[in-house]
Write a protein that holds these residues in place. Structure first.
Motif, PDB file in Angstrom:
ATOM      1  N   MET A   1      35.617  58.163  47.445  1.00  0.00           N
ATOM      2  CA  MET A   1      35.100  56.991  48.173  1.00  0.00           C
ATOM      3  C   MET A   1      35.667  55.708  47.577  1.00  0.00           C
ATOM      4  SD  MET A   1      31.132  55.744  48.533  1.00  0.00           S
ATOM      5  CE  MET A   1      30.750  54.152  49.264  1.00  0.00           C
ATOM      6  N   THR A   2      36.163  54.836  48.435  1.00  0.00           N
ATOM      7  CA  THR A   2      36.720  53.565  47.987  1.00  0.00           C
ATOM      8  C   THR A   2      35.615  52.546  47.727  1.00  0.00           C
ATOM      9  OG1 THR A   2      38.753  53.913  49.250  1.00  0.00           O
ATOM     10  CG2 THR A   2      38.245  51.656  48.605  1.00  0.00           C
ATOM     11  N   LYS A   3      35.626  51.993  46.534  1.00  0.00           N
ATOM     12  CA  LYS A   3      34.698  50.911  46.186  1.00  0.00           C
ATOM     13  C   LYS A   3      35.518  49.762  45.625  1.00  0.00           C
ATOM     14  CE  LYS A   3      30.661  51.637  44.429  1.00  0.00           C
ATOM     15  NZ  LYS A   3      29.566  52.030  43.502  1.00  0.00           N
ATOM     16  N   THR A   4      35.361  48.592  46.218  1.00  0.00           N
ATOM     17  CA  THR A   4      36.212  47.447  45.897  1.00  0.00           C
ATOM     18  C   THR A   4      35.435  46.327  45.234  1.00  0.00           C
ATOM     19  OG1 THR A   4      37.609  47.961  47.813  1.00  0.00           O
ATOM     20  CG2 THR A   4      37.835  45.767  46.858  1.00  0.00           C
ATOM     21  N   ALA A   5      36.075  45.692  44.277  1.00  0.00           N
ATOM     22  CA  ALA A   5      35.558  44.457  43.679  1.00  0.00           C
ATOM     23  C   ALA A   5      36.585  43.357  43.864  1.00  0.00           C
ATOM     24  CB  ALA A   5      35.260  44.657  42.192  1.00  0.00           C
ATOM     25  N   TRP A   6      36.106  42.146  44.059  1.00  0.00           N
ATOM     26  CA  TRP A   6      36.973  40.972  44.071  1.00  0.00           C
ATOM     27  C   TRP A   6      36.702  40.172  42.806  1.00  0.00           C
ATOM     28  CZ3 TRP A   6      35.794  38.744  49.655  1.00  0.00           C
ATOM     29  CH2 TRP A   6      36.277  39.647  50.622  1.00  0.00           C
ATOM     30  N   VAL A   7      37.781  39.701  42.162  1.00  0.00           N
ATOM     31  CA  VAL A   7      37.638  38.860  40.975  1.00  0.00           C
ATOM     32  C   VAL A   7      38.406  37.562  41.203  1.00  0.00           C
ATOM     33  CG1 VAL A   7      37.278  40.808  39.410  1.00  0.00           C
ATOM     34  CG2 VAL A   7      39.606  39.949  39.785  1.00  0.00           C
ATOM     35  N   PHE A   8      37.899  36.499  40.604  1.00  0.00           N
ATOM     36  CA  PHE A   8      38.427  35.162  40.873  1.00  0.00           C
ATOM     37  C   PHE A   8      38.805  34.465  39.565  1.00  0.00           C
ATOM     38  CE2 PHE A   8      35.378  36.412  44.079  1.00  0.00           C
ATOM     39  CZ  PHE A   8      36.111  36.270  45.242  1.00  0.00           C
ATOM     40  N   PRO A   9      40.081  34.088  39.420  1.00  0.00           N
ATOM     41  CA  PRO A   9      40.527  33.436  38.187  1.00  0.00           C
ATOM     42  C   PRO A   9      40.039  31.998  38.089  1.00  0.00           C
ATOM     43  CG  PRO A   9      42.312  33.481  39.775  1.00  0.00           C
ATOM     44  CD  PRO A   9      41.174  34.260  40.390  1.00  0.00           C
ATOM     45  N   GLY A  10      40.034  31.479  36.875  1.00  0.00           N
ATOM     46  CA  GLY A  10      39.588  30.114  36.636  1.00  0.00           C
ATOM     47  C   GLY A  10      40.711  29.214  36.181  1.00  0.00           C
ATOM     48  N   PRO A  82      33.398  43.018  49.736  1.00  0.00           N
ATOM     49  CA  PRO A  82      33.558  44.109  48.768  1.00  0.00           C
ATOM     50  C   PRO A  82      32.195  44.621  48.303  1.00  0.00           C
ATOM     51  CG  PRO A  82      33.763  42.021  47.647  1.00  0.00           C
ATOM     52  CD  PRO A  82      33.549  41.695  49.112  1.00  0.00           C
ATOM     53  N   GLN A  83      32.218  45.526  47.340  1.00  0.00           N
ATOM     54  CA  GLN A  83      30.969  46.057  46.787  1.00  0.00           C
ATOM     55  C   GLN A  83      30.488  45.283  45.559  1.00  0.00           C
ATOM     56  OE1 GLN A  83      33.421  48.452  48.123  1.00  0.00           O
ATOM     57  NE2 GLN A  83      31.992  48.097  49.800  1.00  0.00           N
ATOM     58  N   LEU A  84      31.371  44.424  45.006  1.00  0.00           N
ATOM     59  CA  LEU A  84      31.034  43.707  43.779  1.00  0.00           C
ATOM     60  C   LEU A  84      31.958  42.507  43.652  1.00  0.00           C
ATOM     61  CD1 LEU A  84      29.043  44.286  41.379  1.00  0.00           C
ATOM     62  CD2 LEU A  84      30.943  45.449  40.242  1.00  0.00           C
ATOM     63  N   VAL A  85      31.453  41.389  43.094  1.00  0.00           N
ATOM     64  CA  VAL A  85      32.303  40.215  42.846  1.00  0.00           C
ATOM     65  C   VAL A  85      32.019  39.652  41.454  1.00  0.00           C
ATOM     66  CG1 VAL A  85      32.567  39.525  45.263  1.00  0.00           C
ATOM     67  CG2 VAL A  85      30.639  38.633  43.948  1.00  0.00           C
ATOM     68  N   ALA A  86      33.045  39.025  40.886  1.00  0.00           N
ATOM     69  CA  ALA A  86      32.905  38.353  39.591  1.00  0.00           C
ATOM     70  C   ALA A  86      34.014  37.328  39.465  1.00  0.00           C
ATOM     71  CB  ALA A  86      32.986  39.353  38.436  1.00  0.00           C
ATOM     72  N   GLY A  87      33.749  36.260  38.735  1.00  0.00           N
ATOM     73  CA  GLY A  87      34.766  35.240  38.527  1.00  0.00           C
ATOM     74  C   GLY A  87      34.791  34.783  37.088  1.00  0.00           C
ATOM     75  N   HIS A  88      35.960  34.401  36.620  1.00  0.00           N
ATOM     76  CA  HIS A  88      36.133  33.949  35.240  1.00  0.00           C
ATOM     77  C   HIS A  88      35.904  32.438  35.166  1.00  0.00           C
ATOM     78  CE1 HIS A  88      38.045  33.013  31.401  1.00  0.00           C
ATOM     79  NE2 HIS A  88      38.008  34.304  31.107  1.00  0.00           N
ATOM     80  N   VAL A 216      26.643  40.087  42.229  1.00  0.00           N
ATOM     81  CA  VAL A 216      27.512  39.183  41.472  1.00  0.00           C
ATOM     82  C   VAL A 216      27.316  39.463  39.984  1.00  0.00           C
ATOM     83  CG1 VAL A 216      28.101  36.777  40.984  1.00  0.00           C
ATOM     84  CG2 VAL A 216      27.233  37.419  43.257  1.00  0.00           C
ATOM     85  N   ILE A 217      28.420  39.610  39.260  1.00  0.00           N
ATOM     86  CA  ILE A 217      28.353  39.728  37.800  1.00  0.00           C
ATOM     87  C   ILE A 217      28.653  38.351  37.223  1.00  0.00           C
ATOM     88  CG2 ILE A 217      29.169  40.918  35.749  1.00  0.00           C
ATOM     89  CD1 ILE A 217      30.143  43.176  37.455  1.00  0.00           C
ATOM     90  N   SER A 218      27.726  37.805  36.462  1.00  0.00           N
ATOM     91  CA  SER A 218      27.855  36.452  35.929  1.00  0.00           C
ATOM     92  C   SER A 218      28.522  36.447  34.557  1.00  0.00           C
ATOM     93  CB  SER A 218      26.477  35.803  35.819  1.00  0.00           C
ATOM     94  OG  SER A 218      25.823  35.789  37.068  1.00  0.00           O
TER      95      SER A 218
END
Length: 306
Positions: A1-10, A82-88, A216-218
């Motif tokens: 099963m495909t599970k996707t996260a998006w991450v965002f650079p700072g 997506p299933q999860l997001v986080a940003g730096h 969201v992962i903080s």
């Protein structure tokens, strides 16, 4: 099963010309226009101007937020959320926008105030250490006042933040393969940002948050969360708290994420993820061409870094 996260650079991932690729798209045009009204200057002009201006905190943070938010809209239209997001650091604001915790305008107003406060801060210093002895670093930090671990990026890369004198003490004590002073005026992500943080909180209090549509992962608490009050409290701590990216990356494996897309310019987060999450497929998206080849990314099941 495909599970996707998006991450965002700072901050630090910006590049001259970012955003130009999709500036003529109707949705992007609208956001650039709204941003100019809020900021009082053109994001596109700054992004297509000289590197030194774009690198100034006052401009860098709003530009990254706007460009990455537009990419979020384009990506969500193509793939869904997506299933999860986080940003730096600054990227956490885009993660919250992607999870529909606040709207574009509210997020930009927060980023504008954050950038102004951080740009005007003075008297601090930050330094990056690569390939160091972590136990030696932890001991040195425990023995030295006015300096903290600001960015715990990976096992082999961290950033310390504090007064110039305190940062020098750590640099002199700890052996590392490479030590690099960062071109910033303030001690970001440290208690020395307390006064700036207090001013920022007055603006943050005025913004309404929604429960997140995806977890969201903080930065300051690297566990997935949905609740609006918890996410707001976590963001309130971010300016003075550490970016715990090393722990965030471990959460992706724990959540059984199979694909991660770095949404925004540069490859900084993929560089860290490649060493920590070896089993996860990686991709970057900051151009229309990269958006149009996402099907290939999902179908091939290969670790990609383009």
């Amino acid at each position: 099963m495909t599970k996707t996260a998006w991450v965002f650079p700072g901050q630090g991932s910006q590049s001259v010309g970012m955003g130009a690729d999709f500036q003529d798209l109707p949705g992007a045009k609208y956001k650039f226009k709204i941003a100019e009204k809020i900021l009082g200057w053109s994001v596109l002009d700054i992004c297509q101007g000289d590197e030194s201006t774009l690198a100034r905190t006052l401009y860098t943070q709003p530009c990254l937020y706007v460009v990455e938010s537009i990419l979020v809209d384009l990506l969500a239209k193509k793939t869904g959320l997506p299933q999860l997001v986080a940003g730096h650091s600054l990227g956490e604001y885009v993660a919250l926008y992607a999870a529909k915790v606040f709207d574009f305008e509210s997020g930009l107003r927060l980023v504008k105030k954050r950038a102004e406060l951080m740009d005007s801060s003075a008297g601090g210093k930050m330094a990056a250490l690569m390939k160091f002895d972590r136990s030696q670093l932890n001991a040195a930090l425990a023995e030295t006042d006015n300096v903290v671990l600001a960015n715990d990026n990976s096992e082999g890369q961290v950033v310390i933040s504090g007064t110039p004198e305190a940062v020098k003490k750590i640099v002199d004590k700890v052996k590392a393969k490479r030590i690099m002073s960062l071109n910033v005026s303030g001690a970001f992500h440290s208690p020395l940002m307390y006064e700036a943080s207090a001013q920022f909180l007055r603006v943050l209090d005025s913004v309404s948050f929604n429960d997140a549509k995806v977890p969201v992962i903080s930065n300051v608490q690297p566990t997935p969360a949905f609740g609006k009050e918890e996410l707001k409290q976590r963001l309130a701590q971010q300016m003075t708290g550490s970016v715990r990216w090393r722990e965030i990356m471990l959460q992706f494996t724990q959540a059984e994420i199979t694909h991660i897309i770095e949404v925004g310019p540069g490859k900084a987060l993929r560089g860290l993820l490649k060493r920590t999450c070896r089993e996860i497929n990686l991709r970057g998206v900051d151009t229309l061409e990269q958006l149009n080849t996402l099907e290939q990314f999902y179908s091939k099941g290969l670790v990609l870094s383009s």
